[in-house]
Design a protein around this motif. Structure first.
Motif, PDB file in Angstrom:
ATOM      1  N   ASN A  67     -17.318 -29.312  17.571  1.00  0.00           N
ATOM      2  CA  ASN A  67     -18.018 -29.665  16.341  1.00  0.00           C
ATOM      3  C   ASN A  67     -19.292 -30.451  16.641  1.00  0.00           C
ATOM      4  OD1 ASN A  67     -18.061 -29.659  13.397  1.00  0.00           O
ATOM      5  ND2 ASN A  67     -17.734 -31.846  13.568  1.00  0.00           N
ATOM      6  N   ALA A  68     -19.192 -31.414  17.573  1.00  0.00           N
ATOM      7  CA  ALA A  68     -20.362 -32.221  17.935  1.00  0.00           C
ATOM      8  C   ALA A  68     -21.408 -31.385  18.655  1.00  0.00           C
ATOM      9  CB  ALA A  68     -19.920 -33.397  18.811  1.00  0.00           C
ATOM     10  N   LEU A  69     -20.975 -30.511  19.548  1.00  0.00           N
ATOM     11  CA  LEU A  69     -21.921 -29.659  20.275  1.00  0.00           C
ATOM     12  C   LEU A  69     -22.674 -28.733  19.331  1.00  0.00           C
ATOM     13  CD1 LEU A  69     -19.715 -28.692  23.363  1.00  0.00           C
ATOM     14  CD2 LEU A  69     -21.861 -29.987  23.461  1.00  0.00           C
ATOM     15  N   CYS A  70     -21.961 -28.182  18.372  1.00  0.00           N
ATOM     16  CA  CYS A  70     -22.574 -27.186  17.492  1.00  0.00           C
ATOM     17  C   CYS A  70     -23.497 -27.802  16.446  1.00  0.00           C
ATOM     18  CB  CYS A  70     -21.492 -26.356  16.808  1.00  0.00           C
ATOM     19  SG  CYS A  70     -20.658 -25.219  17.948  1.00  0.00           S
ATOM     20  N   THR A  71     -23.402 -29.085  16.214  1.00  0.00           N
ATOM     21  CA  THR A  71     -24.318 -29.707  15.262  1.00  0.00           C
ATOM     22  C   THR A  71     -25.689 -29.941  15.868  1.00  0.00           C
ATOM     23  OG1 THR A  71     -23.493 -31.897  15.885  1.00  0.00           O
ATOM     24  CG2 THR A  71     -22.493 -30.859  13.957  1.00  0.00           C
ATOM     25  N   THR A  72     -25.820 -29.839  17.194  1.00  0.00           N
ATOM     26  CA  THR A  72     -27.121 -30.051  17.835  1.00  0.00           C
ATOM     27  C   THR A  72     -28.036 -28.844  17.691  1.00  0.00           C
ATOM     28  OG1 THR A  72     -26.406 -29.197  19.989  1.00  0.00           O
ATOM     29  CG2 THR A  72     -26.024 -31.540  19.541  1.00  0.00           C
ATOM     30  N   LEU A  73     -27.453 -27.663  17.414  1.00  0.00           N
ATOM     31  CA  LEU A  73     -28.198 -26.396  17.269  1.00  0.00           C
ATOM     32  C   LEU A  73     -29.014 -26.070  18.513  1.00  0.00           C
ATOM     33  CD1 LEU A  73     -29.425 -26.698  13.568  1.00  0.00           C
ATOM     34  CD2 LEU A  73     -27.315 -25.725  14.468  1.00  0.00           C
ATOM     35  N   ASP A  74     -28.553 -26.561  19.643  1.00  0.00           N
ATOM     36  CA  ASP A  74     -29.198 -26.271  20.921  1.00  0.00           C
ATOM     37  C   ASP A  74     -28.403 -25.176  21.622  1.00  0.00           C
ATOM     38  OD1 ASP A  74     -30.981 -27.091  23.294  1.00  0.00           O
ATOM     39  OD2 ASP A  74     -28.960 -27.300  24.116  1.00  0.00           O
ATOM     40  N   ASP A  75     -29.082 -24.169  22.158  1.00  0.00           N
ATOM     41  CA  ASP A  75     -28.372 -23.038  22.768  1.00  0.00           C
ATOM     42  C   ASP A  75     -27.470 -23.470  23.910  1.00  0.00           C
ATOM     43  OD1 ASP A  75     -29.537 -21.388  20.967  1.00  0.00           O
ATOM     44  OD2 ASP A  75     -30.710 -20.204  22.395  1.00  0.00           O
ATOM     45  N   ALA A  76     -27.956 -24.411  24.704  1.00  0.00           N
ATOM     46  CA  ALA A  76     -27.134 -24.885  25.831  1.00  0.00           C
ATOM     47  C   ALA A  76     -25.848 -25.539  25.318  1.00  0.00           C
ATOM     48  CB  ALA A  76     -27.937 -25.872  26.678  1.00  0.00           C
ATOM     49  N   ALA A  77     -25.964 -26.293  24.205  1.00  0.00           N
ATOM     50  CA  ALA A  77     -24.778 -26.939  23.631  1.00  0.00           C
ATOM     51  C   ALA A  77     -23.831 -25.898  23.039  1.00  0.00           C
ATOM     52  CB  ALA A  77     -25.208 -27.945  22.565  1.00  0.00           C
ATOM     53  N   ILE A  78     -24.395 -24.891  22.373  1.00  0.00           N
ATOM     54  CA  ILE A  78     -23.547 -23.823  21.810  1.00  0.00           C
ATOM     55  C   ILE A  78     -22.840 -23.074  22.930  1.00  0.00           C
ATOM     56  CG2 ILE A  78     -23.555 -21.670  20.492  1.00  0.00           C
ATOM     57  CD1 ILE A  78     -25.916 -22.751  18.909  1.00  0.00           C
ATOM     58  N   ASP A  79     -23.553 -22.825  24.034  1.00  0.00           N
ATOM     59  CA  ASP A  79     -22.930 -22.145  25.177  1.00  0.00           C
ATOM     60  C   ASP A  79     -21.803 -22.995  25.761  1.00  0.00           C
ATOM     61  OD1 ASP A  79     -24.716 -20.080  24.823  1.00  0.00           O
ATOM     62  OD2 ASP A  79     -26.088 -20.734  26.410  1.00  0.00           O
ATOM     63  N   LYS A  92     -30.073 -13.496  17.766  1.00  0.00           N
ATOM     64  CA  LYS A  92     -29.756 -12.175  18.315  1.00  0.00           C
ATOM     65  C   LYS A  92     -28.916 -12.287  19.586  1.00  0.00           C
ATOM     66  CE  LYS A  92     -33.620  -9.698  16.245  1.00  0.00           C
ATOM     67  NZ  LYS A  92     -34.817  -8.850  16.457  1.00  0.00           N
ATOM     68  N   LYS A  93     -29.066 -13.386  20.281  1.00  0.00           N
ATOM     69  CA  LYS A  93     -28.240 -13.613  21.475  1.00  0.00           C
ATOM     70  C   LYS A  93     -26.770 -13.746  21.082  1.00  0.00           C
ATOM     71  CE  LYS A  93     -27.284 -17.337  24.799  1.00  0.00           C
ATOM     72  NZ  LYS A  93     -27.744 -18.645  25.339  1.00  0.00           N
ATOM     73  N   TYR A  94     -26.520 -14.359  19.921  1.00  0.00           N
ATOM     74  CA  TYR A  94     -25.147 -14.648  19.521  1.00  0.00           C
ATOM     75  C   TYR A  94     -24.544 -13.590  18.591  1.00  0.00           C
ATOM     76  CZ  TYR A  94     -26.116 -19.141  21.642  1.00  0.00           C
ATOM     77  OH  TYR A  94     -26.460 -20.131  22.537  1.00  0.00           O
ATOM     78  N   PHE A  95     -25.366 -12.621  18.183  1.00  0.00           N
ATOM     79  CA  PHE A  95     -24.846 -11.581  17.292  1.00  0.00           C
ATOM     80  C   PHE A  95     -23.683 -10.811  17.921  1.00  0.00           C
ATOM     81  CE2 PHE A  95     -25.304  -7.126  15.641  1.00  0.00           C
ATOM     82  CZ  PHE A  95     -24.720  -7.380  14.407  1.00  0.00           C
ATOM     83  N   PHE A 113     -23.959 -20.177  15.230  1.00  0.00           N
ATOM     84  CA  PHE A 113     -24.676 -18.926  15.530  1.00  0.00           C
ATOM     85  C   PHE A 113     -25.736 -18.647  14.451  1.00  0.00           C
ATOM     86  CE2 PHE A 113     -20.548 -17.107  17.580  1.00  0.00           C
ATOM     87  CZ  PHE A 113     -20.742 -17.932  18.676  1.00  0.00           C
ATOM     88  N   GLY A 114     -25.345 -18.818  13.190  1.00  0.00           N
ATOM     89  CA  GLY A 114     -26.262 -18.534  12.098  1.00  0.00           C
ATOM     90  C   GLY A 114     -27.461 -19.457  12.068  1.00  0.00           C
ATOM     91  N   ALA A 115     -27.308 -20.685  12.570  1.00  0.00           N
ATOM     92  CA  ALA A 115     -28.407 -21.658  12.552  1.00  0.00           C
ATOM     93  C   ALA A 115     -29.242 -21.628  13.830  1.00  0.00           C
ATOM     94  CB  ALA A 115     -27.847 -23.067  12.339  1.00  0.00           C
ATOM     95  N   SER A 116     -28.777 -20.920  14.855  1.00  0.00           N
ATOM     96  CA  SER A 116     -29.486 -20.895  16.134  1.00  0.00           C
ATOM     97  C   SER A 116     -30.824 -20.166  16.020  1.00  0.00           C
ATOM     98  CB  SER A 116     -28.625 -20.208  17.202  1.00  0.00           C
ATOM     99  OG  SER A 116     -29.369 -19.996  18.380  1.00  0.00           O
ATOM    100  N   LYS A 117     -31.817 -20.663  16.750  1.00  0.00           N
ATOM    101  CA  LYS A 117     -33.120 -19.987  16.794  1.00  0.00           C
ATOM    102  C   LYS A 117     -33.009 -18.645  17.519  1.00  0.00           C
ATOM    103  CE  LYS A 117     -35.825 -24.260  16.748  1.00  0.00           C
ATOM    104  NZ  LYS A 117     -36.802 -25.114  17.485  1.00  0.00           N
TER     105      LYS A 117
END
Length: 772
Positions: free
Chosen positions: A398-410, A462-465, A455-459
């Motif tokens: 939850n904390a990682l995904c609130t940063t909206l940073d690709d590295a954090a999402i990964d 298409k990488k996460y689709f 995924f929906g908020a990431s810049k």
């Protein structure tokens, strides 16, 4: 020319004013009687009071602070503390300083700032807390947070109080709000009729690290009974209670019964009491009074005196019959994120930590903002032989995904993979998780919801689709359903953002929302879809939001019975306003047409009555896209009907400035003056900017130095005021003249200025003033 003289000379109507679409962001403020006195003629000869000048001496500053406290002069306290911090910072470079103030004095200052409650007041509170030991020689503790909380309650903004308590673990000393502090807030909510805020806050307080108790729910239900709440609201409160770890309490059952009798619902009283029994009676509970007393004392000892003292108490209580258990470890570490404390307790008491204990440490680390520490604890848990599970992973993901940073999402996806590997899909599909189950061994619906939202908020959507589609297949294989409207909207947003046209995006939204067993979207989910539609663009030919497609989604909302509210329109209008500064001139007409079409939908909607906030947004959008006449018509409607507010005034003054419509701006202020309407600080700054924009820099400077905020407590020029003046003075190389006037007439403001403002250095000039 002063405003009063300018207004007196108004004898002609405004012409067809226009303005450039490309513009920087401006003030969005709101609105004191404006008058310019005759003593402006003596502007260059009036002498300032030398006692107001800044003297770089700690004793002098402290003396001024002490004089400000009884008069509650918050503005002066800001100025003096900025000076105090600067001097203390300089002196600490050479030697340690003696604390200049007493603890009681700092408490009084914090109380005044909290009671004032503005953003910059709370910023100053944080600065004082950071330097608390240096200011008064005492460490920050619960007592000082009690002082601040009482001040915030006196201010009376429930959202500010709630945010403060929720964020306390991330403030100096990382203190978890006490139960007493939460109850102070809840009792104020009950007394002031804020029952909705009270119920929401009770449902969220556990995220601050403090769990509600029976006493907490007594406050909530008492408020519900006192306000004659509906049966539905009372059942919702009981639902919140069921999501806690509380067990059945006979006294609370009687309390519920008496509450229904108080409401005149005697026939429902026994039914509610039975409902409470049915929900809570099967939970394991301790009835031994000694055990209850022991567990409470251990938890308090750990929180107040530390782990060593609490472990010692456990050993002592064993002589009286206390038996150590896994729950004992929970009591010891409930309010800490320190891994060494868990290991110390394990070793001293010969107990083995479970996944729950490791999860407590991780949750506490995330709560205070230490994500790196949380990840480290997670890795240590695996080394200790703990199998990854949702209690460990959820808080970190939850904390990682609130940063909206690709590295954090990964990194979050890596944790998801750990869960998948720990609970692989067998050849038989798993059974659906029972509704009451709070954790699963593998990924659960909440985890998928969080990932889809990221995924929906990431810049880089298409990488996460393809990953989103893969996760969707995983959910189906595990018999996990999309169980929330936001999860559905998040997945729809991912697909929409990968579409090739507005038509495709609309089809994608409908396809996802019509999935079998997908819950219908709620207002929040629809608003997320609408926001996404405004952000989409497809090449050079579809850069503007499609108003038609936008209102097709709004039509779906009506069909499904979702209430149409102001955000449905403000989402579109706000984005059109932002586009005004980004689109080339040749698209200006299309942008203006889009705003007009949105206005048409707004006025033709029979199910919805716009509020002032929405009219303000429409007025602002019109003026930003260059349609000043339309913006002014909206203002006239608001003024005639008396529905304007501070923000309305700021918007129309700003619009007049950009349209170079000084007569109209003066006319607006003349009408407001007759009504006795007073500008607040932000609208004063908007007015100053308007004067500068129409070429009246000298008049604006006079207003700032002699008139701004006269006869208005706590209103005076600030750093932003100076920035506005400097930004326009730079066009004619008059920065030095502006700063000379500020230094002469507003010496205390001068001292609070940073060393550089908008690339204009005032460091040497500040030194010159300080040396006097």
């Amino acid at each position: 020319m002063s405003l009063s003289r300018a207004v007196a000379r108004l004898a002609y109507p405004a012409g067809p004013f226009t303005r450039s679409v490309s513009r920087p962001s401006t003030l969005r403020r709101a609105a004191p009687v404006f008058r310019v006195k005759r003593d402006q003629r003596r502007f260059l000869t009036v002498k300032h009071d030398p006692s107001l000048s800044y003297v770089p001496d700690i004793d002098a500053i402290v003396d001024k602070i002490r004089r400000c406290i009884p008069t509650a002069n918050v503005g002066a306290l800001h100025q003096q503390f900025y000076g105090l911090f600067r001097v203390l910072g300089e002196e600490r470079k050479d030697k340690p300083t003696v604390p200049p103030l007493k603890e009681k004095e700092i408490h009084d200052v914090l109380s005044l700032l909290a009671e004032s409650g503005r953003h910059h007041d709370l910023d100053m509170v944080m600065k004082i807390l950071v330097d608390f030991p240096i200011l008064c020689g005492v460490e920050v503790g619960v007592k000082v947070y009690n002082v601040i909380l009482r001040g915030l309650i006196a201010n009376g903004n429930p959202q500010t109080i709630f945010n403060w308590l929720m964020n306390m673990p991330q403030k100096p000393k990382n203190i978890t709000p006490t139960l007493l502090q939460w109850h102070m807030f809840f009792e104020w909510c009950a007394e002031s009729g804020q029952v909705g805020v009270l119920q929401h806050s009770v449902s969220k307080m556990h995220r601050s690290g403090r769990r509600p108790t029976i006493k907490t729910f007594e406050i909530l239900f008492n408020a519900l009974f006192d306000t004659g709440a509906s049966i539905k609201k009372i059942h919702e409160a009981l639902d919140i209670m069921e999501h806690t770890s509380l067990t059945y309490d006979e006294n609370f059952a009687k309390f519920l019964y008496d509450g229904f009798v108080k409401l005149g619902l005697t026939d429902r009283a026994q039914e509610m009491k039975d409902n409470y029994w049915k929900r809570f009676s099967k939970r394991s509970r301790t009835t031994d009074p000694n055990m209850i007393e022991w567990t409470e004392s251990i938890e308090k000892e750990a929180e107040n005196k530390g782990i060593a003292a609490a472990v010692t108490l456990c050993k002592s209580l064993q002589k009286d019959g206390f038996k150590l258990s896994s729950h004992t470890l929970t009591l010891l570490i409930r309010h800490t994120h320190r891994l060494e404390y868990l290991r110390y307790a394990e070793a001293e008491l010969h107990l083995k930590a479970s996944i729950i204990h490791w999860a407590i440490l991780i949750s506490n680390a995330v709560r205070i903002g230490d994500l790196t520490g949380a990840l480290s604890i997670y890795e240590e848990s695996k080394s200790a032989g703990i199998t990854p599970g949702t209690p460990l992973v959820h808080p970190i993901v939850n904390a990682l995904c609130t940063t909206l940073d690709d590295a954090a999402i990964d990194r979050a996806l890596g944790l998801y993979k750990d869960l998948v590997e720990a609970a692989p899909i067998t050849h038989l599909k798993q059974e659906l998780q029972p509704p009451g189950r709070r954790h699963s061994s593998g990924p659960d619906a909440n985890l998928y919801n969080i990932l889809f939202l990221a995924f929906g908020a990431s810049k880089n959507v298409k990488k996460y689709f393809p990953i989103a589609l893969s996760l969707l297949e995983d959910m189906e294989a595990r018999n996990i359903e999309l169980n929330s409207p936001m999860a559905v909207s998040s997945l729809a947003i991912v697909v929409m953002r990968c579409a090739s046209s507005f038509d495709d995006a609309l089809k994608a939204y409908k396809r996802i929302c019509k999935r079998p067993n997908a819950p219908p979207l709620d207002a929040k989910g629809y608003q997320a879809i609408l926001h996404t539609l405004t952000q989409l663009s497809f090449g050079d030919y579809e850069r503007l939001p499609s108003v038609w497609h936008y209102f097709e989604v709004v039509k779906d909302m009506r069909t499904r019975g979702v209430e149409i509210t102001a955000p449905v329109y403000t989402i579109l209008l706000r984005h059109l306003a932002l586009l005004s500064g980004e689109l080339p001139p040749e698209e200006r007409d299309a942008l203006a047409a889009a705003v007009r079409r949105a206005h048409d939908h707004l006025t033709l909607d029979p199910s919805f009555t716009p509020d002032t906030v929405l009219w303000n947004q429409l007025m602002d959008t019109y003026q930003r896209v260059g349609l000043f006449a339309e913006a002014y018509r909206v203002w006239e409607m608001l003024f005639i009907t008396g529905r304007f507010n501070q923000a309305s005034v700021a918007i129309i003054i700003d619009a007049c400035g950009f349209a170079n419509a000084w007569p109209m701006a003066a006319q607006v202020c003349l009408k407001l003056t007759k009504l006795g309407f007073k500008f607040n600080l932000r609208t004063w700054n908007t007015w100053i900017e308007c004067m500068c924009r129409v070429g009246k820099l000298d008049d604006a400077l006079k207003v700032v130095c002699l008139e701004m905020g006269k006869d208005q407590p706590n209103i005076a020029p600030d750093v932003h005021t100076v920035k506005v003046l400097l930004s326009f003075a730079a066009r004619t190389n008059q920065q030095d003249e502006v700063m000379d006037r500020i230094k002469r007439y507003l010496p205390q403001l001068w001292h609070t200025l940073p060393t550089e403002l908008d690339s204009y250095s005032i460091k040497e000039r500040t030194t010159a003033v300080d040396s006097k």
